[in-house]
Design a protein around this motif. Structure first.
Motif, mmCIF file in Angstrom:
data_model
loop_
_atom_site.group_PDB
_atom_site.id
_atom_site.type_symbol
_atom_site.label_atom_id
_atom_site.label_comp_id
_atom_site.label_asym_id
_atom_site.label_seq_id
_atom_site.Cartn_x
_atom_site.Cartn_y
_atom_site.Cartn_z
ATOM 1 N N GLU A 1 -5.593 16.907 4.082
ATOM 2 C CA GLU A 1 -5.108 16.402 2.784
ATOM 3 C C GLU A 1 -6.270 16.028 1.860
ATOM 4 N N ILE B 1 -12.042 5.070 -3.591
ATOM 5 C CA ILE B 1 -12.837 6.115 -2.940
ATOM 6 C C ILE B 1 -13.193 7.213 -3.956
ATOM 7 N N ARG C 1 -16.199 14.652 4.851
ATOM 8 C CA ARG C 1 -15.028 13.896 4.366
ATOM 9 C C ARG C 1 -14.366 13.025 5.439
ATOM 10 N N GLU D 1 -7.653 17.971 -1.786
ATOM 11 C CA GLU D 1 -7.861 17.368 -3.108
ATOM 12 C C GLU D 1 -9.144 17.861 -3.749
ATOM 13 N N ARG D 2 -10.159 18.107 -2.887
ATOM 14 C CA ARG D 2 -11.459 18.539 -3.395
ATOM 15 C C ARG D 2 -11.490 20.046 -3.617
ATOM 16 N N THR E 1 -11.276 6.690 10.998
ATOM 17 C CA THR E 1 -11.064 6.194 9.636
ATOM 18 C C THR E 1 -9.652 6.495 9.124
ATOM 19 N N THR E 2 -8.790 7.050 9.997
ATOM 20 C CA THR E 2 -7.461 7.465 9.536
ATOM 21 C C THR E 2 -6.676 6.284 8.943
ATOM 22 N N HIS E 3 -6.676 5.156 9.646
ATOM 23 C CA HIS E 3 -5.916 3.996 9.163
ATOM 24 C C HIS E 3 -6.800 2.796 8.873
ATOM 25 N N LYS E 4 -8.114 2.988 8.924
ATOM 26 C CA LYS E 4 -9.014 1.849 8.713
ATOM 27 C C LYS E 4 -9.779 2.001 7.413
ATOM 28 N N SER E 5 -9.869 0.911 6.668
ATOM 29 C CA SER E 5 -10.606 0.927 5.406
ATOM 30 C C SER E 5 -12.107 0.917 5.678
ATOM 31 N N ILE E 6 -12.874 1.241 4.650
ATOM 32 C CA ILE E 6 -14.333 1.210 4.816
ATOM 33 C C ILE E 6 -14.801 -0.195 5.184
ATOM 34 N N ARG F 1 -4.783 14.310 8.091
ATOM 35 C CA ARG F 1 -5.272 13.487 6.981
ATOM 36 C C ARG F 1 -6.514 14.118 6.356
ATOM 37 N N PHE G 1 -7.261 -6.029 3.563
ATOM 38 C CA PHE G 1 -7.624 -4.625 3.722
ATOM 39 C C PHE G 1 -6.690 -3.873 4.663
ATOM 40 N N TYR H 1 -6.717 1.967 -3.051
ATOM 41 C CA TYR H 1 -7.800 2.364 -2.142
ATOM 42 C C TYR H 1 -8.258 3.784 -2.466
ATOM 43 N N ASP I 1 -3.916 -1.711 6.286
ATOM 44 C CA ASP I 1 -3.025 -0.625 5.875
ATOM 45 C C ASP I 1 -3.225 -0.191 4.441
ATOM 46 N N VAL I 2 -4.416 -0.347 3.952
ATOM 47 C CA VAL I 2 -4.627 0.007 2.555
ATOM 48 C C VAL I 2 -5.059 1.452 2.382
ATOM 49 N N THR I 3 -5.412 2.117 3.507
ATOM 50 C CA THR I 3 -6.038 3.430 3.338
ATOM 51 C C THR I 3 -5.138 4.426 2.613
ATOM 52 N N ARG I 4 -3.830 4.189 2.625
ATOM 53 C CA ARG I 4 -2.928 5.105 1.931
ATOM 54 C C ARG I 4 -2.456 4.548 0.599
#
Lengths: 270, 270
Positions: free
Chosen positions: B212, A126, B156, B216-217, B250-255, B209, A113, A122, A115-118
């Protein structure tokens, strides 16, 4: 039954370690106490983990089972050297044969998981979650053409949890639509669904089980009565059969099993 | 890069096999084609699987990587004997040392999801999903005392996907509540949350972030503008800091990572 402790030690979330360890432990008639040690990403944290594991070994009088997916070599070395538990090294064990087979070295990257947020994957996952929530319970017919799958079935047949699992785990955009008495009287699926037959799956459930589930939500209601559940399930099954869509029963199948069957079917159709 | 195929072979859903195999494969600079072979629960199906794997070996000119969590002895034996792929036997490898350590035989039970639909754990997980959906986006203040965790943050910032993951994967009842300009002006968390401070976690995100994601929404909206995102994030962070709750970015961390940090914190508090 002897008391045991199982540790899940990982550089990352430890979700892979725990998933795998639970599946292995399910092969034995034991119920160990489970302790998660995520984010062990340095030798120092590994030393802390070892102290906790070795202390538990003394308290339990049995050596703990230590499931690890560590890829950090320093951290792993600390466990190998100092940990008194039984080390089940889930990565290390298979990295060597894979390196040999692939003719390349592993890169010791931590966690699936990181560095996957970008990443595109991933992002799509979402998006799938958002789509699935917006299309829960027939809330909207908009952009149904974007759906990967559309589930239909009576209320409480398992549509929502299955849809969410399809989105969260598999990244599939899953809409779901309730079948209601109006549909039974018209003897036809909701009109909005007719152009999307190839994506449709029906969920059904034993009326007795459905009645139990509904009674938990609305005790002693007509909605939950066995008679009404029998009626709804019979009509829904007839309707889905006439429409020629695949029907899966959630009576004895978990959302993971249903989701897997659906994905398998979608892949076969593709 | 040589072309490779990876197979995931399982008696059950194959989700454990796939999760584990993906984590292992992430250690290498390869992107194999992935083929799932779930529900291989008999020698006959194992023969079919072997035919498919061996055919792929011929077509690829490279032997496939075959990750298996088979526990059915007959099926596993077919793979061991006839499969020309590299067999990564994830269960078999560790069952023997565990049997030795535990002083008991494994029961060769298939899949962690089999027959679980009537288990307490499964029931609680479905309940957690229902609770989480009902308490998404501050929809209701009812029975917040039943929540295991309550997430707050601006629109978001990742509250909904994280809540759903906490419910689906960990069986936690996770409510979430948006922080909006009204809260910023009152300089206080929504009143309904004040009695539940011990369950509160704040999510935040880099304004750039966030902008961005919001674009999209709702492209080119004031809602998505960088200026507005900066304002909301600054106010929300100040508010959460004053309330003294833990804040995660949550900028660089996955859920998965956020959910794991939250669970770890909850366990430490318990």
């Amino acid at each position: 039954m002897p008391h045991r402790t199982a540790f899940f030690v990982s550089d990352g979330t430890g979700i892979t370690a725990e998933t795998f360890a639970r599946a292995l432990l399910a092969q034995f008639e034991i119920r160990p106490k489970m302790v998660r040690l995520p984010f062990i990403d340095s030798a120092e944290k590994a030393h802390q983990a070892v102290r906790q594991i070795n202390h538990t070994a003394q308290v339990d009088g049995k050596r703990p089972l230590v499931f690890t997916t560590l890829v950090n070599e320093e951290a792993l070395e600390v466990l190998r050297r100092d940990c008194t538990g039984l080390l089940i090294d889930m990565f290390g064990t298979f990295i060597a044969p894979l390196e040999l087979e692939l003719g390349m070295k592993s890169n010791h990257r931590v966690g699936r998981f990181s560095d996957v947020t970008r990443s595109r994957e991933y992002h799509d996952r979402i998006e799938a979650i958002n789509f699935t929530l917006e299309h829960d319970d027939g809330q909207t017919d908009r952009s149904l053409e974007m759906a990967d799958v559309i589930l239909v079935g009576v209320s409480r047949s398992g549509k929502t949890p299955t849809s969410l699992y399809l989105a969260l785990q598999f990244g599939l955009k899953a809409a779901n639509y309730p079948l209601i008495p109006d549909d039974f009287e018209r003897r036809q699926l909701p009109a909005a669904l007719l152009p999307h037959k190839k994506k449709l799956f029906g969920l059904t459930i034993d009326p007795q089980r459905l009645s139990e589930i509904r009674h938990e939500r609305r005790p002693n209601s007509r909605y939950a009565s066995l008679e009404n559940c029998r009626y709804e399930v019979r009509e829904a099954e007839a309707l889905m059969r006439r429409a020629g869509i695949r029907v899966l029963s959630t009576t004895h199948k978990s959302i993971e099993e249903i989701a897997t069957l659906i994905r398998q079917d979608l892949e076969a159709r593709a």
